[in-house]
Design an enzyme around this catalytic site. Sequence first.
Site, PDB file in Angstrom:
ATOM      1  N   LYS A 290       8.945 -22.749 -12.683  1.00 12.60           N
ATOM      2  CA  LYS A 290       7.489 -22.617 -12.764  1.00 12.60           C
ATOM      3  C   LYS A 290       7.045 -22.517 -14.229  1.00 12.60           C
ATOM      4  O   LYS A 290       6.122 -23.197 -14.669  1.00 12.60           O
ATOM      5  CB  LYS A 290       7.070 -21.362 -11.984  1.00 12.60           C
ATOM      6  CG  LYS A 290       5.555 -21.205 -11.813  1.00 12.60           C
ATOM      7  CD  LYS A 290       5.161 -19.814 -11.329  1.00 12.60           C
ATOM      8  CE  LYS A 290       5.782 -19.454 -10.015  1.00 12.60           C
ATOM      9  NZ  LYS A 290       4.983 -19.913  -8.859  1.00 12.60           N
TER      10      LYS A 290
ATOM     11  N   ARG B 147       4.061 -13.581 -11.992  1.00 11.07           N
ATOM     12  CA  ARG B 147       4.833 -14.257 -10.949  1.00 11.07           C
ATOM     13  C   ARG B 147       6.284 -14.425 -11.394  1.00 11.07           C
ATOM     14  O   ARG B 147       6.563 -14.637 -12.569  1.00 11.07           O
ATOM     15  CB  ARG B 147       4.260 -15.663 -10.679  1.00 11.07           C
ATOM     16  CG  ARG B 147       2.915 -15.692  -9.994  1.00 11.07           C
ATOM     17  CD  ARG B 147       2.525 -17.153  -9.722  1.00 11.07           C
ATOM     18  NE  ARG B 147       1.245 -17.265  -9.012  1.00 11.07           N
ATOM     19  CZ  ARG B 147       0.060 -17.406  -9.613  1.00 11.07           C
ATOM     20  NH1 ARG B 147      -0.009 -17.419 -10.944  1.00 11.07           N
ATOM     21  NH2 ARG B 147      -1.034 -17.513  -8.893  1.00 11.07           N
TER      22      ARG B 147
ATOM     23  N   GLY C 213      12.859 -14.646  -1.228  1.00  9.52           N
ATOM     24  CA  GLY C 213      13.448 -13.345  -1.499  1.00  9.52           C
ATOM     25  C   GLY C 213      13.131 -12.829  -2.890  1.00  9.52           C
ATOM     26  O   GLY C 213      13.374 -11.676  -3.207  1.00  9.52           O
TER      27      GLY C 213
ATOM     28  N   MET D 261      10.410 -11.926  -6.045  1.00 14.00           N
ATOM     29  CA  MET D 261       9.164 -11.147  -5.992  1.00 14.00           C
ATOM     30  C   MET D 261       7.933 -12.021  -5.823  1.00 14.00           C
ATOM     31  O   MET D 261       7.831 -13.091  -6.402  1.00 14.00           O
ATOM     32  CB  MET D 261       9.015 -10.313  -7.264  1.00 14.00           C
ATOM     33  CG  MET D 261       8.038  -9.173  -7.052  1.00 14.00           C
ATOM     34  SD  MET D 261       7.549  -8.419  -8.587  1.00 14.00           S
ATOM     35  CE  MET D 261       6.305  -9.576  -9.129  1.00 14.00           C
TER      36      MET D 261
ATOM     37  N   ARG E 148       4.842 -29.211  -9.052  1.00 22.75           N
ATOM     38  CA  ARG E 148       6.273 -29.344  -8.755  1.00 22.75           C
ATOM     39  C   ARG E 148       6.466 -30.626  -7.960  1.00 22.75           C
ATOM     40  O   ARG E 148       5.506 -31.173  -7.410  1.00 22.75           O
ATOM     41  CB  ARG E 148       6.788 -28.137  -7.979  1.00 22.75           C
ATOM     42  CG  ARG E 148       6.032 -27.929  -6.686  1.00 22.75           C
ATOM     43  CD  ARG E 148       6.478 -26.676  -5.961  1.00 22.75           C
ATOM     44  NE  ARG E 148       5.588 -26.431  -4.840  1.00 22.75           N
ATOM     45  CZ  ARG E 148       5.643 -25.343  -4.085  1.00 22.75           C
ATOM     46  NH1 ARG E 148       6.510 -24.376  -4.356  1.00 22.75           N
ATOM     47  NH2 ARG E 148       4.818 -25.196  -3.067  1.00 22.75           N
TER      48      ARG E 148
ATOM     49  N   HIS F  42      33.598 -37.874  24.471  1.00 24.38           N
ATOM     50  CA  HIS F  42      33.301 -39.228  24.949  1.00 24.38           C
ATOM     51  C   HIS F  42      31.800 -39.510  24.879  1.00 24.38           C
ATOM     52  O   HIS F  42      31.361 -40.549  24.393  1.00 24.38           O
ATOM     53  CB  HIS F  42      33.822 -39.377  26.380  1.00 24.38           C
ATOM     54  CG  HIS F  42      33.522 -40.715  26.981  1.00 24.38           C
ATOM     55  ND1 HIS F  42      32.442 -40.925  27.799  1.00 24.38           N
ATOM     56  CD2 HIS F  42      34.142 -41.905  26.849  1.00 24.38           C
ATOM     57  CE1 HIS F  42      32.412 -42.192  28.154  1.00 24.38           C
ATOM     58  NE2 HIS F  42      33.448 -42.809  27.603  1.00 24.38           N
TER      59      HIS F  42
ATOM     60  N   ARG G  58      37.039 -52.365  19.903  1.00 27.02           N
ATOM     61  CA  ARG G  58      37.941 -51.676  20.829  1.00 27.02           C
ATOM     62  C   ARG G  58      38.028 -52.508  22.092  1.00 27.02           C
ATOM     63  O   ARG G  58      37.121 -52.483  22.926  1.00 27.02           O
ATOM     64  CB  ARG G  58      37.392 -50.298  21.190  1.00 27.02           C
ATOM     65  CG  ARG G  58      37.062 -49.399  20.012  1.00 27.02           C
ATOM     66  CD  ARG G  58      36.405 -48.114  20.536  1.00 27.02           C
ATOM     67  NE  ARG G  58      35.806 -47.332  19.486  1.00 27.02           N
ATOM     68  CZ  ARG G  58      34.581 -47.527  18.984  1.00 27.02           C
ATOM     69  NH1 ARG G  58      33.830 -48.507  19.456  1.00 27.02           N
ATOM     70  NH2 ARG G  58      34.117 -46.748  18.036  1.00 27.02           N
TER      71      ARG G  58
ATOM     72  N   SER H  28      43.678 -49.594   8.381  1.00 22.22           N
ATOM     73  CA  SER H  28      42.369 -49.036   8.708  1.00 22.22           C
ATOM     74  C   SER H  28      42.595 -47.588   9.124  1.00 22.22           C
ATOM     75  O   SER H  28      43.322 -47.323  10.080  1.00 22.22           O
ATOM     76  CB  SER H  28      41.718 -49.838   9.826  1.00 22.22           C
ATOM     77  OG  SER H  28      40.476 -49.261  10.155  1.00 22.22           O
TER      78      SER H  28
ATOM     79  N   ASP I 210      41.825 -39.399  14.806  1.00 16.18           N
ATOM     80  CA  ASP I 210      43.179 -39.036  15.208  1.00 16.18           C
ATOM     81  C   ASP I 210      43.938 -38.396  14.065  1.00 16.18           C
ATOM     82  O   ASP I 210      44.688 -37.451  14.266  1.00 16.18           O
ATOM     83  CB  ASP I 210      43.911 -40.285  15.717  1.00 16.18           C
ATOM     84  CG  ASP I 210      43.831 -40.399  17.227  1.00 16.18           C
ATOM     85  OD1 ASP I 210      44.550 -39.665  17.895  1.00 16.18           O
ATOM     86  OD2 ASP I 210      43.023 -41.193  17.710  1.00 16.18           O
TER      87      ASP I 210
ATOM     88  N   CYS J 100      37.824 -46.773  10.041  1.00 15.57           N
ATOM     89  CA  CYS J 100      37.014 -47.128  11.203  1.00 15.57           C
ATOM     90  C   CYS J 100      36.813 -45.926  12.122  1.00 15.57           C
ATOM     91  O   CYS J 100      36.376 -46.078  13.243  1.00 15.57           O
ATOM     92  CB  CYS J 100      37.634 -48.285  11.971  1.00 15.57           C
ATOM     93  SG  CYS J 100      39.213 -47.885  12.702  1.00 15.57           S
TER      94      CYS J 100
ATOM     95  N   TYR K  17      36.394 -50.885   2.313  1.00 13.50           N
ATOM     96  CA  TYR K  17      35.182 -50.802   3.122  1.00 13.50           C
ATOM     97  C   TYR K  17      35.226 -49.574   4.021  1.00 13.50           C
ATOM     98  O   TYR K  17      36.288 -48.983   4.235  1.00 13.50           O
ATOM     99  CB  TYR K  17      35.018 -52.074   3.992  1.00 13.50           C
ATOM    100  CG  TYR K  17      36.085 -52.181   5.057  1.00 13.50           C
ATOM    101  CD1 TYR K  17      35.915 -51.552   6.297  1.00 13.50           C
ATOM    102  CD2 TYR K  17      37.267 -52.851   4.827  1.00 13.50           C
ATOM    103  CE1 TYR K  17      36.911 -51.605   7.256  1.00 13.50           C
ATOM    104  CE2 TYR K  17      38.262 -52.910   5.775  1.00 13.50           C
ATOM    105  CZ  TYR K  17      38.083 -52.277   6.994  1.00 13.50           C
ATOM    106  OH  TYR K  17      39.064 -52.307   7.942  1.00 13.50           O
TER     107      TYR K  17
END
Lengths: 926, 926
Positions: free
Chosen positions: B53, B123, B132, B134, B366, B485, B593, B813, B818, B881, B901
Amino acid sequence: MTMATKPATAVSAPKNGRSTKDVKYVYLFREVEQAEAYAGGQWEKVRALLGGKGANLADMTRLGIPVPPGFTVTTEACNAYLAAGENFPPGMWEQELEAIKAIEEANGRWFGDLAKPLLVSCRSGAKFSMPGMMDTVLNIGMNDAVAEKMVERTGPRFVYDLYRRLIQMFGSVVMGVPDEVFEAVISTRRKEAGVSTDTELSADDWLSVTRRFKEIYKTFTREEFPQDPYEQLKKATEAVFKSWNGKRAIDYRNAAGIPHDLGTAVNIQTMVYGNFSEDSGTGVAMSRNASTGEPELEGDFLMNAQGEDVVAGIRATQPISDLKRDMPTIYAEFEKIAQKLEKHYRNMQDMEFTIDRGKLWLLQTRDGKRTAQAEVHIAVDMVEEGLITKEEAVKRVKPTQVDFFLHPQLDAAVVKEQKPIAKGLNVSPGAAVGIVAFDADTAERWAKEEGKKVIMVRPETKPDDVHGMLAAQGILTSRGGRTSHAALVARQFGKPAVVGVSELEIDLVGRRMHIGEDILIEEGDWISVDGTTGVVFQGQLPTVVPDINNPYLLKLLSWADEIRTLGVWANADYPRDAERAREYGAQGIGLCRTEHMFFETERMPIVQKMIMAKHAVDRKEALDQLLPLQRGDFEGLFRAMDGLPVIIRLIDPPLHEFLPAYDELVQDLADLKVRMQHYHTLSEIDTALAEVRVKQDYLERVVALKEQNPMLGTRGVRLGILIPDLTKMQVRAIFEAACNCAKEGVDVQPEVMIPLTCHVNELHVQQTALETVAKEVMEEQGITVNYKFGTMIEIPRAALTAGEIAGVAQFFSFGTNDLTQTTFGISRDDAEAGFLMAYIQDGILKENPFASIDAQGVGRLMEIAVTDGRAARPDLEVGICGEHGGDPSSIRLCHKLGLNYVSCSPFRVPIARLAAAHAALEDNGR
Amino acid sequence: MTMATKPATAVSAPKNGRSTKDVKYVYLFREVEQAEAYAGGQWEKVRALLGGKGANLADMTRLGIPVPPGFTVTTEACNAYLAAGENFPPGMWEQELEAIKAIEEANGRWFGDLAKPLLVSCRSGAKFSMPGMMDTVLNIGMNDAVAEKMVERTGPRFVYDLYRRLIQMFGSVVMGVPDEVFEAVISTRRKEAGVSTDTELSADDWLSVTRRFKEIYKTFTREEFPQDPYEQLKKATEAVFKSWNGKRAIDYRNAAGIPHDLGTAVNIQTMVYGNFSEDSGTGVAMSRNASTGEPELEGDFLMNAQGEDVVAGIRATQPISDLKRDMPTIYAEFEKIAQKLEKHYRNMQDMEFTIDRGKLWLLQTRDGKRTAQAEVHIAVDMVEEGLITKEEAVKRVKPTQVDFFLHPQLDAAVVKEQKPIAKGLNVSPGAAVGIVAFDADTAERWAKEEGKKVIMVRPETKPDDVHGMLAAQGILTSRGGRTSHAALVARQFGKPAVVGVSELEIDLVGRRMHIGEDILIEEGDWISVDGTTGVVFQGQLPTVVPDINNPYLLKLLSWADEIRTLGVWANADYPRDAERAREYGAQGIGLCRTEHMFFETERMPIVQKMIMAKHAVDRKEALDQLLPLQRGDFEGLFRAMDGLPVIIRLIDPPLHEFLPAYDELVQDLADLKVRMQHYHTLSEIDTALAEVRVKQDYLERVVALKEQNPMLGTRGVRLGILIPDLTKMQVRAIFEAACNCAKEGVDVQPEVMIPLTCHVNELHVQQTALETVAKEVMEEQGITVNYKFGTMIEIPRAALTAGEIAGVAQFFSFGTNDLTQTTFGISRDDAEAGFLMAYIQDGILKENPFASIDAQGVGRLMEIAVTDGRAARPDLEVGICGEHGGDPSSIRLCHKLGLNYVSCSPFRVPIARLAAAHAALEDNGR
């Protein structure tokens, strides 16, 4: 390609003497020093050059032992022959002819000479003994003219027996004529003569057989049987060379890992005859007893006979001790030769000999095969005789041979005559003989109350079967793998066990089992189980009693202890295991599985109460009941291991293992519902309803605890963090026990181990809990005990972050069962009965990674953990407490990785001591 | 400790001017250059010194923007004060007094002066905005005497309103008097006066309130309200300093990871009054529209009012556009200031202003908060306005903000007023509104046939629920975790989903669900599900429609593409997914898949036939039926991805996933038995018996396939090796499809991927099978297509032996789901509903490793794999992947590890493109 064309000089008859080539391809047996010089003085290279048989024959010749004169064509010649498209290398044949001349001179007999003909044998001889190589051809040098003349001196029977053998062996071995055809002629002849054995055939019979053999030879080879002894010799030599690349030989080398470029040598040796006269004979003998190891000649012989006759068993052989009586001079000479050979080879010898008209000839010697017991006895004796060093003795005994002294074994002589009814995995060694019991309670009752010997048979075992397994002699299951519950418990308690016998169909309701369609075994029938080999026999077979206190073994193990640098600790859950482990030489307890104490019959209900508790106060009550029981066990352990470290692992298995199985509960409930429809009285219904309520409570908890993959689930430290009161109870029991024992004057060295850590923060949480309770207890008791805090490394992440973890843990203990499981992504519960076995059979995996640590994958993680852990804490204590801790090849890896100790089941401690010594010797290049 | 004693000079009134100490603790706003010089010219350090500030106020002053004069006491002063045991450092207070003098001069007003009194605000202002800390104290400098005199000039209402505010704020904020007590006085006063708002209270009321406030102050503090302005100032300064170590502030810093040694600054500023007159006012405004990003001032103001009134909402605010009409000069000035500030800060500004008797003052500026939509719009506009670079624009938009454009969102305004009925895991973002359907068939029927919007609700989902999930708007489950799943499928198809809502009790039989005791939802009732936040609402809430083709987003993403070096591919199983992925910018398919195609309703029976086959010929028949179906799918994929690589993974899941669940079968059979007792007709019994037989066949197969730990069981390549015909069928389908497409002129780039490899020999076996079939097909088709052969790295051992594996595999990949599972030894199926959540809550794990890759453990394995793999094969293609492929922090790791990638679900492709650009920028230190 000039190599492929046939060099004219090489195969034509030599006459003109040596070739221009300087390479020496042929060594007379007596030219052993030249061979040695060529090999740079290294005996191993001499063996490579001359083959094992040739080198030993040359060696014996040098030692002044009577060996029929002969020579060896080198393996180099073989390789050169094969490389040149099956052409002898320049000069080789000429050298062979010169060698023949030399032995002609030595014998005073000449090839093709009618008065004094030289006959020789031709044998292959590679560096390593190898099935699939060419068989022997005897009597080379015999032909029509020689035979005719020889008959005059020795009679026709002997001569034509020699000749027909040459034609048969040469024909079948060298020229590929089917041996059966020759055999058919002899058996026809026997029938015609109305006799049953060859020895009964007459001289005329053999003459006629010889003629028929020559016809057969011609029919198949389209040429006459060669009458020129040199042609016989050359073809036999070539046949040996070619046999190196025969299919069977190649297959064998591939399987045994023998290099393909060694080549084979050819041994040509003067014939001697054990069947020449009554003062001729032949035999084989060991320089020491191959069964017991006692230092005495052991073997058999036959007078007036040939080696083949000994093997064929047509006549009963005589023990070698008879020779002492019958021909004391020959026996004394043989005994002296045996001693000389032992001294030379520094090993027990297996010798072939022939007595030819009162003269002893040695035809072969080699290191003798022997039993484990004999191996140990001989090794120790030889050290004391000054023949070998302690290190050599230790190195000579295979760790697995120690098993012999730890477990009863089936009597080998009897087993030979029995046919196994089934085969499974040999998961825990030793023999067990007993009557079949199909459940733990029956097994226990029969064993304890009726004093019967019992084999417990189950489809697979569970923790609540343990009391029956303990009472049984041995264990047999139709399912499960090398690290199944049955296998683990069996090894732990030294119970022989065969598991995963898939052909076994167990009918638990009918109380019987089938193997195939023919074999039915009822509960109570006798069976015999060989956990060493994995086979099962019907009936009650005799066993040989083991003796761990065999003085030879004890001496050998004490030498192993001097050599090894790796500590050997034991996994033991009960005081009685700890005592046994210490007796077997364990230097500490590397793993006490606290939960095993929970499975005891009288404790299970308390454990189940703890798990079923719906309120903290109920759980607390159950834990309070368990506390004194655990404390008592720990006190026993500390006392048994006074002065040695004891690693106690906090609870590890998932809680559902302590509850009835889900399937069982569902089935029971369904059955109850059906049954209840038939109840009539109120009290019957009330009882049934109460039972339903109990089972439903269990079911509810089991469902709540159910996990898709329990191996990757809520167990180990995860459980300890979720149920802090359980951890606190266990820690309190440990420290109360330690303080109590310390007050008695016991030197307690407790080490508290956290299982299944995957993140250092888990250890922080557990360490705080532990330190609080430990401090509390020690203040209550007014005594301080030193302790260590550490963790299992059994999850890849723990190994990968070992540096951080060693910041908290004072010791690591590799749990390689679990580490293998997660590193491979293979569930040991499932895979050993499933695809893993297919992988091993198909050679995708060379070894079962649950039997021997996978050095590349799991070993690499271990190396990371040791390196990073020690970098963070140089005095980090690192051991292993998985099943691999008792496996020799895994022990070698542990030594190489610099572990402080291996911990295994008490029964494997002696094996591990020896294996650790081997690892140390290997490490020093010895 | 000299630090702890109170230095006399520091707290006593200064009078005598400067301390001997040279440190400058106090900077006038206009002394910004000095602060900058002190901070070595670095603006970040100025912000650290003066707080956010203070630094901005100083900055605005330098820019010539009208800011009420004031000064900042530095964070260094705060730290020195706290370090010295709450004593001002030497010289500080003297400097503060000098600064007061300076602003007295600047204003022509003096502290405590009766004619021209100076009032200031105090301030706090730390480097980062922090709850929290002042609160503000206004009107410092007011006291009885000043007030009395001031009344003469401005009337009592204004004066006593100022005074009572000072007492209230000073009392509560500085002295800890409970604020409620003050508020109670005002509300009592309102009641007495019979009015409902403060503004209706009279001057007398405020006078009376002020008196009561002073009494309250005295009661609680046991001292009079301080009349000395300097004492007010000093105490307020101290209170700010102390609030840095208040509990709330410390907790917040711990949670937000803000260092504790930053300290807070204190800002003292001349008061200006928006409530002084009709040409006074106050307001807040954004320099651009915070919702849409449109370049126009957006905000509210109130004339003759104070900031608090705007916030309290007592009077209706006016839009800032009204100011243009009412006070065009002021508006123009403000607009110019806003532009100046934007240009200076290179960001959209959130400004507070006050108009005091016709003069505009800026009280704060700000960076403004904004919606994701506005963020993107503004970033792009600012690049085009030349304010920021493309890199800055890209960096400014968080990857997760892109979600906004991909999924419908609940209308934020409506949500604010709704109470959620439950909360679960936010596993797939976006809002879904529909009627509840409790099974897949119902969901599909309602959606497809009746055109209804449906939310599919299940305890958890299974593969055969997929058709219902696809038909539904969104998914809600009571069980399961982030990689369950349901979560995987939902993300894959961009369906909003909330899973693991444990308070949800689903009664599948009664077709309804309960939440607690009060909420009952029947099938067919409306619910609204927010997958972005994980909450569930009752009823039908309005949603906002997404637009991925927002031109600003497209532009931003195109810039991201220029910056990033990491490729972004997509996981897609169907042609329609591939098309969407490509539309979203995917540069390839990283994972198809193949087994997902098996789950289609019409294919399941064929797949089950294949699994249930007892003879090879039956299996072959089923595989032959599957072949054309798979081929068709692959053709679609290749066409959609013309010119781009398509990685097809061979079958992965364990076979039991395609069969009914074991528990279900056991229960069904048990039920059937009970039911059969009540059947009377033969045909009833026959039907039931047939059903029993079918179920028993299934049960037998399910039992045979049952595994203790299926995640570590027979799946992936293990299945491919056990059922070579399945592998061959899949490979044939791939190559037939590739050849067909190639003939059409499509540029096909198939890559065949083997899942779950743990040993190089598995790849050898699969490679041989593949090459044989590939060659065969290409010969049949008379065309050659290039392809790659590679493997998932999803097992620790594969990573640890990557060098060997790269000898065979042309690409890797990472399957990090897993890999995380095995590296941690944690079952994703179980743990996210179990101990893992407890671990995260307790801070044992900082993050869910299934959401963001664990860099230390899993990341280390990945690093080993990349390093060893590339050493063996420099051109090895490496990607990821797993689910992590769409997670920004995991993408950062992948970039760091040098992957080629990341591959993620199509809906996350835009997010990944942006995240990859962020990673590249970070890597370059930008």
